[in-house]
Design a protein around this motif. Sequence first.
Motif, PDB file in Angstrom:
ATOM      1  N   GLY A  83       0.981  -1.062   0.320  1.00 17.31           N
ATOM      2  CA  GLY A  83       0.026  -0.055  -0.184  1.00 17.31           C
ATOM      3  C   GLY A  83       0.919   1.451   0.082  1.00 17.31           C
ATOM      4  O   GLY A  83       0.252   1.852  -1.056  1.00 17.31           O
ATOM      5  N   ALA A  84       1.655   1.384   0.853  1.00 14.97           N
ATOM      6  CA  ALA A  84       2.767   2.577   1.071  1.00 14.97           C
ATOM      7  C   ALA A  84       3.416   3.097  -0.506  1.00 14.97           C
ATOM      8  O   ALA A  84       3.496   3.530  -1.061  1.00 14.97           O
ATOM      9  N   THR A 105       0.666   3.582  -3.311  1.00 13.17           N
ATOM     10  CA  THR A 105       0.754   5.281  -3.091  1.00 13.17           C
ATOM     11  C   THR A 105       2.047   5.785  -3.671  1.00 13.17           C
ATOM     12  O   THR A 105       1.601   6.875  -4.313  1.00 13.17           O
ATOM     13  N   ALA A 106       3.015   5.650  -2.776  1.00 17.17           N
ATOM     14  CA  ALA A 106       4.098   6.848  -3.009  1.00 17.17           C
ATOM     15  C   ALA A 106       4.568   6.862  -4.752  1.00 17.17           C
ATOM     16  O   ALA A 106       4.550   8.183  -5.297  1.00 17.17           O
ATOM     17  N   VAL A 107       4.551   5.994  -5.079  1.00 17.16           N
ATOM     18  CA  VAL A 107       4.251   5.623  -6.786  1.00 17.16           C
ATOM     19  C   VAL A 107       3.681   6.566  -7.437  1.00 17.16           C
ATOM     20  O   VAL A 107       4.054   7.788  -8.364  1.00 17.16           O
ATOM     21  N   SER A 108       2.725   6.174  -7.279  1.00 17.62           N
ATOM     22  CA  SER A 108       1.715   6.881  -7.721  1.00 17.62           C
ATOM     23  C   SER A 108       1.509   9.002  -7.672  1.00 17.62           C
ATOM     24  O   SER A 108       1.334   9.384  -8.539  1.00 17.62           O
ATOM     25  N   THR A 109       1.603   9.075  -6.284  1.00 19.92           N
ATOM     26  CA  THR A 109       2.161  10.679  -5.982  1.00 19.92           C
ATOM     27  C   THR A 109       3.025  11.113  -6.616  1.00 19.92           C
ATOM     28  O   THR A 109       2.735  12.068  -7.164  1.00 19.92           O
ATOM     29  N   GLN A 110       4.273  10.357  -7.664  1.00 20.92           N
ATOM     30  CA  GLN A 110       5.280  10.497  -7.690  1.00 20.92           C
ATOM     31  C   GLN A 110       5.386  10.768  -9.293  1.00 20.92           C
ATOM     32  O   GLN A 110       5.318  12.335  -9.794  1.00 20.92           O
ATOM     33  N   ASN A 111       4.735  10.042  -9.924  1.00 20.95           N
ATOM     34  CA  ASN A 111       5.006   9.649 -10.981  1.00 20.95           C
ATOM     35  C   ASN A 111       3.410  10.002 -12.076  1.00 20.95           C
ATOM     36  O   ASN A 111       3.206   9.973 -13.315  1.00 20.95           O
ATOM     37  N   PRO A 146      -2.242   5.899 -12.439  1.00 18.36           N
ATOM     38  CA  PRO A 146      -3.306   4.880 -11.501  1.00 18.36           C
ATOM     39  C   PRO A 146      -2.968   4.159 -10.836  1.00 18.36           C
ATOM     40  O   PRO A 146      -1.816   3.290 -10.372  1.00 18.36           O
ATOM     41  N   ILE A 147      -3.460   4.230  -9.445  1.00 16.27           N
ATOM     42  CA  ILE A 147      -3.394   4.024  -8.523  1.00 16.27           C
ATOM     43  C   ILE A 147      -3.804   2.224  -8.882  1.00 16.27           C
ATOM     44  O   ILE A 147      -3.071   1.420  -8.321  1.00 16.27           O
ATOM     45  N   THR A 148      -4.745   2.058  -9.783  1.00 20.69           N
ATOM     46  CA  THR A 148      -5.307   0.408  -9.996  1.00 20.69           C
ATOM     47  C   THR A 148      -4.266  -0.159 -10.685  1.00 20.69           C
ATOM     48  O   THR A 148      -3.810  -0.706 -10.698  1.00 20.69           O
ATOM     49  N   LEU A 149      -3.243   0.979 -11.236  1.00 22.83           N
ATOM     50  CA  LEU A 149      -2.182   0.237 -12.317  1.00 22.83           C
ATOM     51  C   LEU A 149      -0.423   0.409 -11.696  1.00 22.83           C
ATOM     52  O   LEU A 149      -0.599  -0.865 -11.702  1.00 22.83           O
ATOM     53  N   ALA A 150      -0.302   0.955 -10.782  1.00 24.58           N
ATOM     54  CA  ALA A 150       0.991   1.356  -9.511  1.00 24.58           C
ATOM     55  C   ALA A 150       0.584  -0.586  -8.312  1.00 24.58           C
ATOM     56  O   ALA A 150       1.168  -0.851  -8.095  1.00 24.58           O
ATOM     57  N   GLU A 151      -1.067  -1.185  -8.211  1.00 25.05           N
ATOM     58  CA  GLU A 151      -0.925  -2.521  -7.546  1.00 25.05           C
ATOM     59  C   GLU A 151      -0.540  -3.288  -8.103  1.00 25.05           C
ATOM     60  O   GLU A 151      -0.288  -3.901  -7.986  1.00 25.05           O
ATOM     61  N   GLN A 152      -0.889  -3.424  -9.509  1.00 20.00           N
ATOM     62  CA  GLN A 152      -0.874  -4.126 -10.170  1.00 20.00           C
ATOM     63  C   GLN A 152       0.457  -4.212 -10.876  1.00 20.00           C
ATOM     64  O   GLN A 152       1.295  -5.569  -9.789  1.00 20.00           O
ATOM     65  N   PHE A 153       0.971  -3.653 -10.893  1.00 20.97           N
ATOM     66  CA  PHE A 153       2.871  -3.183 -11.659  1.00 20.97           C
ATOM     67  C   PHE A 153       3.812  -3.258 -10.159  1.00 20.97           C
ATOM     68  O   PHE A 153       4.494  -3.709  -9.973  1.00 20.97           O
TER      69      PHE A 153
END
Length: 487
Positions: free
Chosen positions: A90-91, A94-100, A103-110
Amino acid sequence: MPDTTTPLQERHALYIGGAWADPASDARIDVISATTEEVVASVPEASEADVDRAVAAARAAQDGGWASSTPAERAAVLNRFADAVEARAGAITTAVSTQNGMPITLAEQFESGYAVGLIRYYAALAGAQELEERRPSPLGFDSLVRRQPVGVVAAIVPWNYPVTLAMTKVGPALAAGCSVVVKPSPGTVLDSFLMADAAAEAGVPAGVLNWVPGGRKLGAYLVSHPGVDKVAFTGSTAAGKAIAVECAKRLRPVSLELGGKSAAIVLDDADLPSVVEGLHFASFANNGQTCAACTRILAPRSRYDETLQALEAFATGLTVGDPLDRATQVGPVASQEHRARVEGFIARGTERGGRLIAGGGRPDGLDRGWFVEPTVFADVDNGATIAQEEIFGPVLAVIPYDDDADAIRIANDSRYGLGGTVWSSDPARATQVARGVETGTIGVNGYVIDLNAPFGGVKDSGLGREFGPEALAGYQQLQSIYLPAGD
């Protein structure tokens, strides 16, 4: 001790030699939200002195037992590391999506699920690998072929998929018995500190993993460091060529995963609703900030207008917004400078004859954040700048073709060769077309990077391969021991 479950926080130490160490200078990297344009945290920026310490720690780990560790020991370390990364999913996302802006759903997947799976994949390979193989010789004796770690690896990681692309290097390197110095992009640094927290918790042996965040000059210093035995880089073609030159001077192994301008070939029997649904990932994943994105759409003249209508409806229907909102399909691009670059390509496209059928500007109602509308150009000549250069944003160029042979010709008329797709109701026909495309990877009726298959490019898209057992081999060197007959 830092709260490792909180993604946005100040950090004051660097992870070097298995411990959090004070940096050699007081330089800092401000972490800026791609959505709000505000500074949300800061971390120390590594210096050349910190790189020296990290390389020395990696060398000490290499010589101190990691290189001679057993496959089972390496597998155990990787599995513990995967567990610790998964606990911070989770952390990290959230960090990746905030920075670059991912979309959070893609960040969770990859950036969590796929990255964890990647680590566990190489743990399994590490546990199963045979480090020595006895081969009979046709000359009447035997040879013992040994697989040994190449040594200290410099891993240079970009900002678009910072966790996954770090693990494409860390996973096989650790499985092979190499130690690693990771240099993350200054655009995405918070995730690297969370990964370092995971390494510390997992008991990764001291010096096996080290992180030194910094910019291009620091990366150049690491690449040229005499204590480095191999360089693994993902990033732009221009930077990759400079790294290749530097490694050539030292006869140093290097793997380069570089840019792309991939083609999606829509055959005349394709189901267009399925095509546009698949292009959501194949073309617009991570707001177009994906090296293998299919940003040239090759459409048959017999169905050209129909294809344009489908793409227009698709692009204008995408939900653009805050990447932390689960409804968002397209977030902001990663930085103000990058948005200006993308907008410059859009301007050149309109100036040189491209016809905008979707987007082309900034979305209404999003006055803050580095947003660009999903953009589609029609009637593009394949020689145009927007068809030849990697834009790295949500911009597609639709190019007409006459028949299958013409589509293959246009797809191959590029200095890149990284990804691609072919869309058809006849998978056998699509596969035959795919065989004709000069590219390292290509998908039929979709595009998903397989952990168990080599990924990489041809031409200006790079050298070497990531993923699969082929990546593991890239972190090993071979020794042959010729045994006397009868021994």
